[in-house]
Scaffold this active site. Structure first.
Site, PDB file in Angstrom:
ATOM      1  N   TRP A   1      30.241  29.789  24.272  1.00 36.00           N
ATOM      2  CA  TRP A   1      28.889  29.241  24.184  1.00 36.00           C
ATOM      3  C   TRP A   1      28.524  28.519  25.461  1.00 36.00           C
ATOM      4  CZ3 TRP A   1      26.864  32.056  20.801  1.00 36.00           C
ATOM      5  CH2 TRP A   1      27.527  32.388  19.617  1.00 36.00           C
TER       6      TRP A   1
ATOM      7  N   ASP B   1      25.454  20.762  23.197  1.00 40.94           N
ATOM      8  CA  ASP B   1      25.399  21.761  22.131  1.00 40.94           C
ATOM      9  C   ASP B   1      26.339  21.251  21.034  1.00 40.94           C
ATOM     10  OD1 ASP B   1      25.672  23.893  20.416  1.00 40.94           O
ATOM     11  OD2 ASP B   1      26.169  25.370  21.963  1.00 40.94           O
TER      12      ASP B   1
ATOM     13  N   LYS C   1      25.857  25.916  10.527  1.00 41.86           N
ATOM     14  CA  LYS C   1      27.245  25.468  10.423  1.00 41.86           C
ATOM     15  C   LYS C   1      27.366  24.206   9.572  1.00 41.86           C
ATOM     16  CE  LYS C   1      28.051  28.374  14.148  1.00 41.86           C
ATOM     17  NZ  LYS C   1      27.548  28.674  15.483  1.00 41.86           N
TER      18      LYS C   1
HETATM   19  C1  LIG Z   1      27.162  29.310  16.578  1.00 41.50           C
HETATM   20  C2  LIG Z   1      27.034  28.618  17.862  1.00 41.50           C
HETATM   21  C3  LIG Z   1      26.016  28.938  18.779  1.00 41.50           C
HETATM   22  C4  LIG Z   1      25.043  30.073  18.559  1.00 41.50           C
HETATM   23  O1  LIG Z   1      24.198  29.770  17.534  1.00 41.50           O
HETATM   24  P1  LIG Z   1      22.978  30.744  17.125  1.00 41.50           P
HETATM   25  O2  LIG Z   1      22.229  29.874  16.190  1.00 41.50           O
HETATM   26  O3  LIG Z   1      23.612  31.940  16.480  1.00 41.50           O
HETATM   27  O4  LIG Z   1      22.230  31.103  18.336  1.00 41.50           O
HETATM   28  C5  LIG Z   1      25.920  28.193  19.936  1.00 41.50           C
HETATM   29  N1  LIG Z   1      26.778  27.188  20.191  1.00 41.50           N
HETATM   30  C6  LIG Z   1      27.768  26.859  19.339  1.00 41.50           C
HETATM   31  C7  LIG Z   1      28.671  25.727  19.662  1.00 41.50           C
HETATM   32  C8  LIG Z   1      27.934  27.565  18.156  1.00 41.50           C
HETATM   33  O5  LIG Z   1      28.915  27.237  17.303  1.00 41.50           O
END
Ligand SMILES: *Cc1c(COP(=O)(O)O)cnc(C)c1O
Length: 362
Positions: A104, A174, A198
């Site tokens: 990511w 993030d 999540k």
């Molecule tokens: C799942 C995830 C993403 C991507 O998320 P989307 O909503 O599918 O774009 C980005 N960063 C992290 C840390 C993730 O766990």
């Protein structure tokens, strides 16, 4: 209906609290006596605005978010933030420092590189991202418009052990896979973003928490829909927001408050993770991919002796009701994601199953 007890270890979309699903089910056809479903409501209606306002209020209280921050309910996933962050934050030097701790982060780097000069502060790619580079002695570029970190690396099962002090440079995080799972001081961040699927609710909603003074300085070419200011000025209702996902997130926030908030979640998450890591560290068959203080509380990758045995384990676990334990493609092995709604009993059941599997396959 008699249904087998199932524990869902999916990395995302992931397990939701049973109580929340039941409440959503009870309110699905007739939202609190209104005669219609939340899915059918105008996003301009008083009822929906109330849902939106209360979701924001609950999140603000859970995370201690001050009035100097906007809370935005957006679409596009965390992945859209890889471009929205630079498009909105490149206000002066168009330079950013990014910590490379996994897939990511790499995407955050490659998207931001389209709009400015990105420096990779440090990287753990040399060991397939099974650790977090030290953040103690990083030299941040004083001209950088932002520093970017990924607090929890969902795929590799690492978590940043301490938040770097970036001084006056806005820190962007993030937090997709560990928001609300442990205490973070929002005031340390210029901007936090997270896909909802999540720890927050169903897919389709993306949260952005951003310091107000950083909003409205976007790059010239930034499309209207990708400007934070567009959404901030209209209270996340410039266009149709992801209404049902926001409603669900609100229920999850209220559930989290009822459980005792983030402090209690962190306590439970530490207990769950410790149970699993302690077993893995003592096991002769299984081992955790990550060692030491960088271990994630949310995503626990592990493996057995060989790939064949891993496949057997995943198949048998699935039959026993322990679902979605397959590791990420490039990592292999297994991964147990144990987000807030995963009860201790779920981790207990997994550890018991692993113990028996080990005895049979030693
Ligand atoms: C799942 C995830 C993403 C991507 O998320 P989307 O909503 O599918 O774009 C980005 N960063 C992290 C840390 C993730 O766990």
């Amino acid at each position: 209906m008699n249904k087998q007890k199932v524990y869902n270890f999916s990395a995302g979309p992931a397990v939701l609290p049973q109580e929340v699903l039941e409440q959503a089910q009870a309110e699905l056809l007739d939202y609190r006596g209104k005669g219609i479903s939340v899915m059918e409501m105008s996003h301009r209606s008083a009822d929906f605005i109330d849902i939106l306002d209360r979701a924001e209020e609950s999140l603000r209280s859970l995370m201690g978010i001050g009035d100097d921050y906007y809370v935005l309910f957006l679409q596009g996933g965390a992945s859209s933030q890889f471009s929205m962050v630079p498009l909105n934050m490149f206000s002066r030097s168009k330079k950013a420092d990014i910590l490379d701790t996994g897939n990511w982060s790499k995407k955050a780097i490659s998207e931001a590189s389209r709009y400015g000069d990105i420096r990779v502060l440090a990287s753990s790619s040399d060991k397939n991202y099974n650790y977090i580079p030290s953040v103690e002695n990083l030299n941040f570029d004083p001209e950088a418009d932002y520093v970017h970190i990924t607090t929890n690396n969902t795929i590799f099962g690492t978590c940043i052990p301490s938040i770097p002090d970036t001084g006056n440079i806005p820190l962007v995080a993030d937090m997709s896979s560990d928001i609300l799972s442990r205490e973070y001081d929002v005031n340390n961040f210029g901007l936090i973003y997270a896909g909802a699927q999540k720890n927050i609710g169903p897919a389709g909603l993306t949260l952005v928490i951003v310091r107000k003074e950083l909003v409205g300085k976007e790059m010239e070419q930034t499309p209207l829909m990708l400007k934070y200011s567009t959404h901030a000025e209209k209270g996340s209702a410039y266009n149709t927001p992801p209404c049902f996902a926001i409603y669900m997130a609100g229920l999850v926030f209220d559930w989290t408050i009822k459980q005792g908030g983030v402090v209690e979640m962190e306590k439970r998450n530490r207990a769950k993770a410790q149970l699993l890591y302690d077993f893995l560290d003592a096991s002769e068959l299984f081992e955790a991919n990550v060692r030491g203080i960088d271990r994630s509380l949310m995503n626990v990758p592990f493996r057995s002796k060989d790939a064949e045995l891993d496949a057997k384990f995943i198949a048998e676990a699935d039959k026993a009701g322990l679902k979605t334990l397959k590791g990420y493609r490039t990592v292999g092995g297994m991964r147990a994601s144990i987000y807030n709604p995963m009860p201790l009993e779920g981790v207990d059941a997994l550890v018991e199953f692993m113990r028996e599997f080990e005895q049979k396959n030693a």
